[in-house]
Design a protein around this motif. Structure first.
Motif, PDB file in Angstrom:
ATOM      1  N   ASP A  91     -26.346  -4.588  71.570  1.00  0.00           N
ATOM      2  CA  ASP A  91     -24.939  -4.729  71.909  1.00  0.00           C
ATOM      3  C   ASP A  91     -24.269  -3.392  71.683  1.00  0.00           C
ATOM      4  O   ASP A  91     -24.069  -2.973  70.558  1.00  0.00           O
ATOM      5  N   TYR A  97     -21.306  -2.597  72.778  1.00  0.00           N
ATOM      6  CA  TYR A  97     -19.862  -2.674  72.949  1.00  0.00           C
ATOM      7  C   TYR A  97     -19.115  -3.097  71.692  1.00  0.00           C
ATOM      8  O   TYR A  97     -18.143  -2.470  71.297  1.00  0.00           O
ATOM      9  N   THR A  98     -19.568  -4.181  71.064  1.00  0.00           N
ATOM     10  CA  THR A  98     -18.796  -4.737  69.952  1.00  0.00           C
ATOM     11  C   THR A  98     -18.641  -3.792  68.760  1.00  0.00           C
ATOM     12  O   THR A  98     -17.568  -3.745  68.155  1.00  0.00           O
ATOM     13  N   VAL A 145     -15.560  -1.790  68.923  1.00  0.00           N
ATOM     14  CA  VAL A 145     -14.317  -2.493  68.628  1.00  0.00           C
ATOM     15  C   VAL A 145     -14.190  -2.738  67.128  1.00  0.00           C
ATOM     16  O   VAL A 145     -13.122  -2.613  66.534  1.00  0.00           O
ATOM     17  N   ARG A 146     -15.332  -3.028  66.514  1.00  0.00           N
ATOM     18  CA  ARG A 146     -15.328  -3.397  65.109  1.00  0.00           C
ATOM     19  C   ARG A 146     -14.829  -2.285  64.197  1.00  0.00           C
ATOM     20  O   ARG A 146     -14.167  -2.531  63.208  1.00  0.00           O
ATOM     21  N   PHE A 184     -11.095  -2.111  63.192  1.00  0.00           N
ATOM     22  CA  PHE A 184     -10.421  -3.077  62.327  1.00  0.00           C
ATOM     23  C   PHE A 184     -10.110  -2.446  60.987  1.00  0.00           C
ATOM     24  O   PHE A 184     -10.836  -1.594  60.499  1.00  0.00           O
ATOM     25  N   ASN A 190      -9.768  -3.825  57.774  1.00  0.00           N
ATOM     26  CA  ASN A 190     -10.462  -4.188  56.543  1.00  0.00           C
ATOM     27  C   ASN A 190     -11.930  -4.434  56.803  1.00  0.00           C
ATOM     28  O   ASN A 190     -12.304  -4.877  57.862  1.00  0.00           O
ATOM     29  N   VAL A 248     -15.470  -6.164  57.056  1.00  0.00           N
ATOM     30  CA  VAL A 248     -15.648  -7.525  57.527  1.00  0.00           C
ATOM     31  C   VAL A 248     -16.520  -8.390  56.647  1.00  0.00           C
ATOM     32  O   VAL A 248     -16.395  -9.592  56.614  1.00  0.00           O
ATOM     33  N   GLU A 308      -3.507  -5.111  51.126  1.00  0.00           N
ATOM     34  CA  GLU A 308      -2.631  -5.314  52.288  1.00  0.00           C
ATOM     35  C   GLU A 308      -1.206  -4.967  51.931  1.00  0.00           C
ATOM     36  O   GLU A 308      -0.737  -5.290  50.852  1.00  0.00           O
ATOM     37  N   VAL A 323     -15.542  -6.544  79.592  1.00  0.00           N
ATOM     38  CA  VAL A 323     -15.356  -5.698  78.422  1.00  0.00           C
ATOM     39  C   VAL A 323     -14.291  -4.628  78.609  1.00  0.00           C
ATOM     40  O   VAL A 323     -13.971  -3.916  77.685  1.00  0.00           O
ATOM     41  N   ASP A 324     -13.759  -4.483  79.810  1.00  0.00           N
ATOM     42  CA  ASP A 324     -12.853  -3.363  80.003  1.00  0.00           C
ATOM     43  C   ASP A 324     -11.483  -3.538  79.378  1.00  0.00           C
ATOM     44  O   ASP A 324     -10.760  -2.592  79.197  1.00  0.00           O
ATOM     45  N   VAL A 348     -10.300  -5.397  76.490  1.00  0.00           N
ATOM     46  CA  VAL A 348     -10.138  -6.063  75.210  1.00  0.00           C
ATOM     47  C   VAL A 348      -8.833  -5.688  74.522  1.00  0.00           C
ATOM     48  O   VAL A 348      -8.167  -6.499  73.903  1.00  0.00           O
ATOM     49  N   PHE A 349      -8.441  -4.449  74.638  1.00  0.00           N
ATOM     50  CA  PHE A 349      -7.217  -4.021  73.972  1.00  0.00           C
ATOM     51  C   PHE A 349      -6.053  -3.844  74.934  1.00  0.00           C
ATOM     52  O   PHE A 349      -5.021  -3.357  74.555  1.00  0.00           O
ATOM     53  N   ASP A 374      -3.416 -10.735  59.615  1.00  0.00           N
ATOM     54  CA  ASP A 374      -3.670  -9.504  60.369  1.00  0.00           C
ATOM     55  C   ASP A 374      -4.032  -9.794  61.810  1.00  0.00           C
ATOM     56  O   ASP A 374      -3.889  -8.953  62.688  1.00  0.00           O
ATOM     57  N   ILE A 427      -3.362  -7.402  65.806  1.00  0.00           N
ATOM     58  CA  ILE A 427      -4.435  -6.715  66.526  1.00  0.00           C
ATOM     59  C   ILE A 427      -4.329  -6.948  68.013  1.00  0.00           C
ATOM     60  O   ILE A 427      -4.198  -8.061  68.457  1.00  0.00           O
ATOM     61  N   ALA A 480      -9.817  -8.405  71.290  1.00  0.00           N
ATOM     62  CA  ALA A 480     -10.189  -7.823  70.002  1.00  0.00           C
ATOM     63  C   ALA A 480      -9.823  -8.750  68.850  1.00  0.00           C
ATOM     64  O   ALA A 480     -10.562  -8.863  67.874  1.00  0.00           O
ATOM     65  N   ILE A 487     -12.516 -11.255  68.256  1.00  0.00           N
ATOM     66  CA  ILE A 487     -13.662 -10.710  67.532  1.00  0.00           C
ATOM     67  C   ILE A 487     -13.336 -10.638  66.045  1.00  0.00           C
ATOM     68  O   ILE A 487     -14.127 -11.043  65.185  1.00  0.00           O
ATOM     69  N   TRP A 488     -12.139 -10.142  65.740  1.00  0.00           N
ATOM     70  CA  TRP A 488     -11.731  -9.996  64.353  1.00  0.00           C
ATOM     71  C   TRP A 488     -11.744 -11.330  63.632  1.00  0.00           C
ATOM     72  O   TRP A 488     -12.314 -11.493  62.556  1.00  0.00           O
ATOM     73  N   GLU A 512     -15.216 -12.859  63.089  1.00  0.00           N
ATOM     74  CA  GLU A 512     -16.047 -12.229  62.072  1.00  0.00           C
ATOM     75  C   GLU A 512     -15.474 -12.419  60.679  1.00  0.00           C
ATOM     76  O   GLU A 512     -16.100 -12.026  59.693  1.00  0.00           O
ATOM     77  N   VAL A 564     -20.376 -11.077  65.991  1.00  0.00           N
ATOM     78  CA  VAL A 564     -20.048 -11.346  67.384  1.00  0.00           C
ATOM     79  C   VAL A 564     -20.747 -10.354  68.308  1.00  0.00           C
ATOM     80  O   VAL A 564     -20.827  -9.170  67.998  1.00  0.00           O
ATOM     81  N   ASP A 565     -21.249 -10.862  69.410  1.00  0.00           N
ATOM     82  CA  ASP A 565     -21.762 -10.002  70.478  1.00  0.00           C
ATOM     83  C   ASP A 565     -20.833 -10.221  71.666  1.00  0.00           C
ATOM     84  O   ASP A 565     -20.964 -11.199  72.392  1.00  0.00           O
ATOM     85  N   PHE A 566     -19.873  -9.321  71.815  1.00  0.00           N
ATOM     86  CA  PHE A 566     -18.807  -9.602  72.772  1.00  0.00           C
ATOM     87  C   PHE A 566     -19.250  -9.648  74.234  1.00  0.00           C
ATOM     88  O   PHE A 566     -18.847 -10.541  74.957  1.00  0.00           O
ATOM     89  N   PRO A 567     -20.071  -8.695  74.706  1.00  0.00           N
ATOM     90  CA  PRO A 567     -20.453  -8.785  76.120  1.00  0.00           C
ATOM     91  C   PRO A 567     -21.151 -10.095  76.437  1.00  0.00           C
ATOM     92  O   PRO A 567     -21.031 -10.609  77.536  1.00  0.00           O
TER      93      PRO A 567
END
Lengths: 66, 816
Positions: free
Chosen positions: A33, A35-36, A39-40, A43, A45, A47, A65, B5-6, B8-9, B65, B69, B116, B119-120, B123, B137-140
């Protein structure tokens, strides 16, 4: 000039080490993977949970926080 | 929801809470408009209690939080799914990846994850629920891998947690029957890494040779090292040898044969040169060639993990149903059901096998099976069919057949599903390969013969040079790079192809067949028109209040159509299947439903147009009727117009003939067929193909599966990528359907570009052959020519595709 034999040997060994590293990283699933993780890292904090009790972690987090 | 995937944000398509509070409230959690009752807590508005619940859950666990995001369009938590059947030991074990006393791991697909923040949140599940150890998480792939402690939690609770948060796992029959997700194929990465390593080092070692430096011992040493480095390269290219050999066994020359031939000659000739100290060998060209080929292969293998192009009925059905045994309800896996069993089917659930309705009356939605979108009324003791969806309160069905004997599975046993349309092999490359190898062998023998008479010592040199340089590497590269690029461009615009070969078949099409419902029309939306006496706001509000209680699709549509109003007091509600609704509100007695039931005079109930109509009667007087017409997708008339000029069009539909008036003018000269059963659609496509036409079919339901499979390119259209789509060669997003002409045009240009690149490669081949035949092909020249030809071809096709795409997709289409 004979130093070149030593240099050759060392450079090939080092390159091999990198190759082994690459193969290990593919094997451990880091390329499954692509991609993820990108993104991770954005974040705020960390995980992970693992075996720590949730309440403990929460204490930690709420402390940091704003 | 376009969640590739393009984006997410990327910014919200709807305003986030607070920015536009002038007209309506937006839910703080999921971002949708708060129609009707808004729940206000802690100074935020929520559209429903589900969203409010998730908000509290997140707050209580220190996860606020989440709301800071990315975008705030979270999935709306749905009605709680029924997961009682997960308590069954056998079923839950079949879903787990791993389990022992203290650790269980499960992988779920969560199609509603799309940003996003998702995903946050996913997880951080360990914070919400003790017992969950970690989740990744495996987003794709829209997957989550969850580790939990089975002593604290069971699988059902895990699934219910995901469901409550708005991420119900996709669980269907195909998942539990052990068709595990394909483990990722990492071989291409290993091969690429090894070959890349060798290629780089071989080039480095070749430098003295390029610079013309000679040294008695060192040159020999270097050559031997290079030889050693080339052995892994040879090994990594074994795929080509296997494929070429497989082709030869079947007396068939494919594209991999000249490649395999080139690689072997390169290796043998170079090894001979090094061993007999005649020279340096062509290992750099060998490694370079294999390296580029492998890159091309990886680039063309673009897969869409969330989508599945190979589906059968098992992905459509649930894993278990409620069985009634001696009056008690029991969850039974679907494949254990026998004829004679009685099962309970609740609102919205699917009937897994043919059966008889035990008692009462109901309505079933067969839209996915037959394509007819109007619910079908069913009386007691009448037959119900597998694939129908229940509308209304729970019914009891006594099964008469096994699940595999139903109407749908029989459709799948049709011959059409046996044939496999390989999405990977292009016909073009095969055609070229057929004459390429013999031509090269011919040239080699002619050159060899020539030199035999002039200078026999050169024969070996010349023959091997010819075989080395006349490599179809340019051919082997232009196809994957061009097609891979086109695949990605189409994917970004909502058209997802199964594989690169589909592009070629798209370019060949000359006849397009359309399904009607769900394809050219929206399956859900219908425009609502009212005819009759004007209704006062109080009366409209009363009607709205009444339909709010019903889950019937017509009621739901009417509910969203009627203007917002405060909900009145509803006394005495009754829903009568196949007839309508009855109730009293604020002193008025209302009946709304079918005209026949209300005994309405034909004057106020026009027929002829699309069937569904809802007649309104207040205090005994019929006031008027709501007509619900199926709505065409936007831009369809333009679409059909532009397609009509280049392709022959047809339409096949399971619905009645009434729509002919609408569609015939749009598809001039086309054949429109109605009341088509799934087999009829398949036969229709077959007949066209028998006439020599290359047929593309666009459809959306199970009832199109046969036709989609039979056609040369089957395109499944869907509004929601996470939902079920029948087996197809391509998946098209609903709102991209108007770009079909442009997609076709891009495919045609792509194929033309590939042809042009063959021309370029031919030039290189001629140049290279000139050197080879005259015995002048030194390793240096080969090392320049071959990469140069590969790179220039790749650049040419990539630039060509990019320019073509820009021109095609930026052209403004004329608006009508």
């Amino acid at each position: 000039m004979n130093i070149i034999f030593l240099l050759l040997a060392i450079s090939i060994i080092i390159a091999l080490l990198f190759l082994i590293g690459f193969i290990w990283s593919v094997k451990s699933g880091q390329y499954d993977d692509s991609y993820t993780p990108a993104v991770r890292i954005l974040f705020d904090n960390p995980v992970q949970g693992d075996s720590a009790l949730p309440s403990e972690k929460e204490h930690e987090q709420s402390g940091s926080e704003t | 929801m376009n969640s590739t995937v393009d984006n997410v944000f990327s910014p919200l398509l709807i305003p986030s809470p607070g920015s536009d509070s002038s007209t309506s409230e937006f839910c703080f959690h999921c971002g949708t408009e708060c129609a009707g009752e808004t729940i206000i807590e802690e100074e935020h508005s929520f559209c429903c209690s589900g969203c409010a619940t998730v908000f509290h859950l997140l707050q209580a666990n220190g996860l606020s939080d989440f709301y800071s995001i990315g975008n705030r369009q979270s999935p709306k938590p749905l009605e709680k799914g029924k997961y009682g059947w997960l308590e069954d030991e056998a079923i839950s074990i079949s879903l787990l990846d791993f389990h022992n006393d203290s650790l269980a791991r499960v992988t779920f697909r969560l199609p509603t994850m799309h940003c996003a923040a998702c995903i946050w949140l996913l997880e951080h599940l360990f914070k919400v629920q003790p017992g969950i150890l970690r989740s990744e998480v495996d987003f794709p792939r829209k997957e989550i891998a969850l580790d939990y402690n089975p002593k604290i939690l069971n699988l059902r609770q895990v699934v219910e947690l995901l469901d409550v948060l708005g991420y119900p796992p996709q669980l269907n029959l195909a998942d539990s029957e052990g068709t595990k997700r394909n483990r990722v194929d990492r071989r291409s990465w290993y091969n690429l890494g090894i070959v890349g390593f060798c290629f780089g080092n071989i080039m480095m070692m070749s430098f003295p040779e390029y610079l013309g430096i000679q040294h008695s011992t060192l040159s020999v040493l270097f050559n031997w090292i290079i030889l050693g480095l080339s052995i892994p390269v040879l090994y990594s290219s074994r795929g080509y040898f296997k494929s070429a050999w497989a082709g030869l066994k079947h007396r068939y020359i494919n594209m991999d044969l000249p490649i395999a031939l080139g690689i072997s000659v390169l290796f043998i000739r170079s090894s001979w040169d090094v061993v007999s100290q005649l020279g340096h060998g062509y290992f750099d060209s060998l490694a370079g060639l294999v390296f580029f080929l492998l890159i091309g292969k990886i680039y063309q293998d673009k897969t869409y993990h969330l989508l599945s192009f190979d589906r059968d009925y098992r992905s459509y059905f649930p894993i278990s149903v409620t069985q009634l045994k001696a009056g008690k309800e029991e969850e039974t896996p679907v494949n254990k059901l026998e004829p004679g069993d009685t099962i309970l089917i609740r609102n919205g659930e699917l009937i897994p096998a043919d059966g008889i309705l035990v008692k009462g009356k109901t309505e079933l939605d067969y839209s996915f099976v037959t394509g007819e979108s109007t619910p079908v009324p069913v009386d007691a003791l009448a037959k119900v069919f597998a694939g129908g969806r229940q509308i209304g309160k729970a019914i009891e069905v006594k099964l008469v057949g096994k699940m595999t004997q139903g109407y749908l599975p029989r459709l799948w046993n049709n011959q059409a599903f046996r044939k496999t349309n390989d999405a990977r092999v292009t016909q073009l490359s095969s055609r070229i390969a057929k004459w390429f190898t013999p031509a090269v062998l011919l040239i080699a023998s002619v050159a060899g013969l020539f030199w035999y008479f002039h200078d026999p010592s050169q024969i070996w040199n010349v023959v091997t040079s010819v075989l080395i340089v006349a490599c179809p590497c340019a051919l082997a590269l232009s196809t994957p790079f061009t097609l891979g690029h086109i695949l990605r461009i189409l994917g970004r615009r909502g058209f997802f192809l199964k594989g690169p070969a589909v592009v070629e078949r798209l370019a060949d099409l000359d006849h397009i067949v359309f399904d009607k419902t769900g394809t050219l029309t929206h399956s859900e939306n219908r425009t609502v028109k009212y005819e009759g006496d004007q209704l006062s706001p109080k009366e409209l509000s009363a009607v709205r209040c009444l339909v709010r209680e019903s889950v019937h699709p017509l009621s739901r549509q009417l509910y969203s159509f009627l203007p917002d109003s405060s909900i009145g007091n509803l006394e005495d509600f009754e829903e009568i299947p196949s007839k309508g609704l009855k109730g009293a509100i604020d002193g008025m007695n209302l009946r709304i439903g079918s005209a026949k039931w209300l005994g309405s005079p034909t004057g106020i109930n026009p027929q002829g147009e699309e069937g569904a109509s809802v007649t309104v009667e207040i205090d005994g007087f019929v006031k008027g009727v709501f007509l619900m017409k199926q709505e065409l997708r936007e831009g369809i008339s333009n679409l059909l117009d532009s397609l009509n000029s280049e392709y022959q069009l047809s339409m096949v539909s399971g619905d009645h003939n009434y729509a002919r008036k609408i569609f015939q003018p749009l598809m001039k000269g086309a054949e429109l067929k109605f009341r088509q059963k799934p087999e009829d659609k398949l036969v229709f496509v077959e007949k066209l193909q028998a006439n020599g036409q290359t047929v593309g079919m666009v459809g959306d339901g199970l009832n199109d599966s046969g036709a989609l499979k039979q056609s040369d390119v089957g395109i499944a259209i869907t509004d929601e990528l996470a939902a079920f789509t029948p087996a197809s060669d391509a998946i098209l997003q609903g709102n991209s359907i108007t770009s079909l002409p442009q997609f076709f045009r891009l495919s045609r240009i792509g194929i033309r570009l590939i042809h042009l690149s063959f021309g370029i490669s031919l030039l290189y081949n001629v140049l290279g052959l000139w050197f080879a035949v005259t015995g002048e092909l030194s390793p240096l020249i080969a090392a320049i020519l071959m990469p140069a030809s590969s790179l220039s071809v790749v650049l040419f096709t990539s630039a060509g595709v990019a320019i073509a795409a820009k021109k095609i997709f930026n052209r403004k289409s004329p608006t009508k």
